[in-house]
Design a protein around this motif. Sequence first.
Motif, PDB file in Angstrom:
ATOM      1  N   ASN A 298       0.771  -1.371  -0.361  1.00 47.19           N
ATOM      2  CA  ASN A 298       0.070  -0.128   0.350  1.00 47.19           C
ATOM      3  C   ASN A 298       0.897   0.846  -0.101  1.00 47.19           C
ATOM      4  N   ILE A 299       1.846   1.151   0.959  1.00 45.02           N
ATOM      5  CA  ILE A 299       2.562   2.037   0.867  1.00 45.02           C
ATOM      6  C   ILE A 299       3.899   2.395  -0.167  1.00 45.02           C
ATOM      7  N   MET A 300       4.478   1.009  -1.368  1.00 47.57           N
ATOM      8  CA  MET A 300       5.627   1.981  -1.118  1.00 47.57           C
ATOM      9  C   MET A 300       5.260   1.488  -3.127  1.00 47.57           C
ATOM     10  N   THR A 301       3.959   0.608  -3.431  1.00 49.03           N
ATOM     11  CA  THR A 301       3.255   0.914  -5.180  1.00 49.03           C
ATOM     12  C   THR A 301       1.899   1.181  -4.979  1.00 49.03           C
ATOM     13  N   ALA A 302       0.962   1.253  -3.929  1.00 54.98           N
ATOM     14  CA  ALA A 302      -0.145   1.102  -4.323  1.00 54.98           C
ATOM     15  C   ALA A 302      -0.700  -0.010  -4.978  1.00 54.98           C
ATOM     16  N   GLY A 303       0.252  -1.404  -5.318  1.00 52.08           N
ATOM     17  CA  GLY A 303      -0.488  -2.485  -5.797  1.00 52.08           C
ATOM     18  C   GLY A 303      -0.349  -1.751  -7.613  1.00 52.08           C
ATOM     19  N   GLY A 304       0.722  -1.226  -8.175  1.00 54.25           N
ATOM     20  CA  GLY A 304       0.955  -1.060  -9.326  1.00 54.25           C
ATOM     21  C   GLY A 304       2.202  -1.536  -9.326  1.00 54.25           C
ATOM     22  N   PRO A 305       2.830  -1.453 -10.392  1.00 58.03           N
ATOM     23  CA  PRO A 305       2.280  -0.769 -11.609  1.00 58.03           C
ATOM     24  C   PRO A 305       1.708  -1.917 -12.269  1.00 58.03           C
ATOM     25  N   GLY A 306       0.383  -1.642 -12.888  1.00 54.45           N
ATOM     26  CA  GLY A 306      -0.817  -2.350 -13.350  1.00 54.45           C
ATOM     27  C   GLY A 306      -0.996  -3.126 -13.246  1.00 54.45           C
ATOM     28  N   GLY A 307      -1.333  -3.258 -11.438  1.00 50.16           N
ATOM     29  CA  GLY A 307      -1.748  -4.672 -10.782  1.00 50.16           C
ATOM     30  C   GLY A 307      -1.164  -5.849 -10.392  1.00 50.16           C
ATOM     31  N   THR A 308      -0.331  -5.235 -10.939  1.00 47.91           N
ATOM     32  CA  THR A 308       1.376  -6.675 -10.271  1.00 47.91           C
ATOM     33  C   THR A 308       1.845  -6.778  -9.213  1.00 47.91           C
ATOM     34  N   THR A 309       1.471  -6.139  -8.604  1.00 46.87           N
ATOM     35  CA  THR A 309       1.768  -6.123  -6.872  1.00 46.87           C
ATOM     36  C   THR A 309       0.387  -6.078  -5.537  1.00 46.87           C
ATOM     37  N   ASP A 310      -0.758  -6.153  -6.471  1.00 41.36           N
ATOM     38  CA  ASP A 310      -1.731  -6.213  -5.728  1.00 41.36           C
ATOM     39  C   ASP A 310      -2.064  -7.147  -5.226  1.00 41.36           C
ATOM     40  N   VAL A 311      -2.309  -6.966  -3.673  1.00 46.61           N
ATOM     41  CA  VAL A 311      -2.727  -8.296  -3.153  1.00 46.61           C
ATOM     42  C   VAL A 311      -4.455  -8.244  -2.376  1.00 46.61           C
ATOM     43  N   LEU A 312      -4.549  -9.170  -2.067  1.00 48.54           N
ATOM     44  CA  LEU A 312      -5.692  -9.532  -1.589  1.00 48.54           C
ATOM     45  C   LEU A 312      -6.288  -9.304  -0.070  1.00 48.54           C
ATOM     46  N   VAL A 313      -5.446  -8.470   0.329  1.00 48.06           N
ATOM     47  CA  VAL A 313      -5.681  -8.144   2.027  1.00 48.06           C
ATOM     48  C   VAL A 313      -5.945  -6.437   0.846  1.00 48.06           C
ATOM     49  N   ARG A 314      -4.997  -5.562   0.414  1.00 53.34           N
ATOM     50  CA  ARG A 314      -5.049  -4.271  -0.231  1.00 53.34           C
ATOM     51  C   ARG A 314      -6.987  -4.388  -0.882  1.00 53.34           C
ATOM     52  N   TYR A 315      -7.025  -5.613  -1.425  1.00 51.81           N
ATOM     53  CA  TYR A 315      -8.474  -5.628  -1.697  1.00 51.81           C
ATOM     54  C   TYR A 315      -9.306  -5.184  -1.239  1.00 51.81           C
ATOM     55  N   ILE A 316      -9.275  -6.431  -0.753  1.00 55.01           N
ATOM     56  CA  ILE A 316     -10.303  -6.466   0.492  1.00 55.01           C
ATOM     57  C   ILE A 316     -10.767  -5.106   1.283  1.00 55.01           C
ATOM     58  N   TYR A 317      -9.393  -4.458   1.732  1.00 56.67           N
ATOM     59  CA  TYR A 317      -9.459  -2.538   2.041  1.00 56.67           C
ATOM     60  C   TYR A 317     -10.429  -2.112   1.661  1.00 56.67           C
ATOM     61  N   GLN A 318      -9.678  -2.386   0.121  1.00 55.52           N
ATOM     62  CA  GLN A 318     -10.269  -1.036  -0.681  1.00 55.52           C
ATOM     63  C   GLN A 318     -11.956  -1.752  -1.263  1.00 55.52           C
ATOM     64  N   THR A 319     -12.409  -2.645  -0.949  1.00 57.16           N
ATOM     65  CA  THR A 319     -14.036  -2.899  -1.180  1.00 57.16           C
ATOM     66  C   THR A 319     -14.509  -2.888  -0.112  1.00 57.16           C
ATOM     67  N   GLY A 320     -14.739  -3.050   1.218  1.00 55.29           N
ATOM     68  CA  GLY A 320     -14.455  -2.431   2.101  1.00 55.29           C
ATOM     69  C   GLY A 320     -14.928  -1.678   2.729  1.00 55.29           C
ATOM     70  N   PHE A 321     -13.637  -0.225   2.456  1.00 59.03           N
ATOM     71  CA  PHE A 321     -14.205   0.764   3.018  1.00 59.03           C
ATOM     72  C   PHE A 321     -13.870   1.971   1.920  1.00 59.03           C
ATOM     73  N   ARG A 322     -13.533   1.506   0.391  1.00 64.35           N
ATOM     74  CA  ARG A 322     -13.347   2.385  -0.162  1.00 64.35           C
ATOM     75  C   ARG A 322     -15.025   2.723  -1.008  1.00 64.35           C
ATOM     76  N   ASP A 323     -15.466   1.216  -2.018  1.00 65.03           N
ATOM     77  CA  ASP A 323     -16.549   0.759  -2.015  1.00 65.03           C
ATOM     78  C   ASP A 323     -17.736   0.756  -0.901  1.00 65.03           C
ATOM     79  N   THR A 324     -16.938   0.335  -0.126  1.00 72.73           N
ATOM     80  CA  THR A 324     -18.587   0.659   0.779  1.00 72.73           C
ATOM     81  C   THR A 324     -19.336  -1.235   0.581  1.00 72.73           C
ATOM     82  N   GLN A 325     -18.433  -1.886  -0.032  1.00 75.21           N
ATOM     83  CA  GLN A 325     -19.227  -3.500  -0.043  1.00 75.21           C
ATOM     84  C   GLN A 325     -18.683  -4.344   0.922  1.00 75.21           C
TER      85      GLN A 325
END
Length: 356
Positions: A298-325
């Motif tokens: 989350n701090i170093m790459t924010a899941g980028g570039p192009g989703g190559t470092t996007d991990v599951l916990v970060r996706y869960i966090y964004q889904t719950g608190f950014r997308d409110t799902q």
Amino acid sequence: MPKPRVLRRWAVNFAFTLPFLIFYGIFILFPVVQAVLMSFFNWDLLGSTREWIGLENYTHMLGGTGLVWDATSMWLVRLLCLVCGVYVAVKAVRERDLNSGRILLIVTLIAAAIILGIHPGDGGSWSDPRFWNAMKNTAIFTLVSTPIIAGLGLIYALLLQRGGRASSFYRAALFVPYVLPVSVATLIWGYMLNPSRGIVARFTEYMGWGTISWLSDPQWAMTAIVVTTVWWTVGFNLILFGAGLQDIDPTLYEAASLDGANSFQKFVNITLPGLRHATVLVLVTQIIASFQIFGQVNIMTAGGPGGTTDVLVRYIYQTGFRDTQLGYASAMSLVLFVLMVFISLIQFLISRQRSR
């Protein structure tokens, strides 16, 4: 009927454990039960939507359209799973030790070799491709970082066990990074990996390799995350392995020396068996921590570039608190939880059977 003295002792014991039970129920048990219930709802963070949808979150997460099974899909990973499963089975038969842990591991490896062959065919797609991309990146990070961190921790512990004037200094120097918050550790390595002024960039230029954009290049971004994590956490495993080495009886090494055993034979026949419990502890804690990676990415790459470092916990966090799902985020959290429990259970069963 229990005697009054026994009842009084039970009451005192229960009174001392009651504060822990209350906190455990409020902060551990209740959130887990709540997450299980929320995973069956279309649950909005703001509370405006709470609609029962059954297993729809899970089918959306794991399903897709036009799914087919192909023998060539992820063939290298599947072949590795199959080879490992056959190796464990053959070894268990030879040792006549086909225990529950090994059976579960064999079934899991063979099932993984089959399931990983499922993928969207022509014109098909996953219902949630980002989930599978995040799961893949999390698995890659875990498979790469766990052996490195555990192996380096063991090597450092063996080297420092010999003692010496500087052993305490090196032990402290290797453990200090683990005390740092993840934000500090990632900022340090973010500066070191900076392509314009970082020390790593200076080194690569000096070696004639050119300037590497570690955090913005899809080929190197995950490597940068792994290196940062290894530097940050290897000291903890060093302490665990060091404690395990202290529990090994020194007279075993003396007896082996009298029998003419060399250093490698001592390591294989004395050190490794003596570190069995420490190794299981290191692997379980490291795998769980690797599956929960969040701060570094989350701090170093924010899941980028192009989703190559996007991990599951970060996706869960964004889904719950950014997308409110919250409902869908809870479903993904439970899948991750079950996966970690399953892996830990396999390691625990194998370790328990061996200790017998």
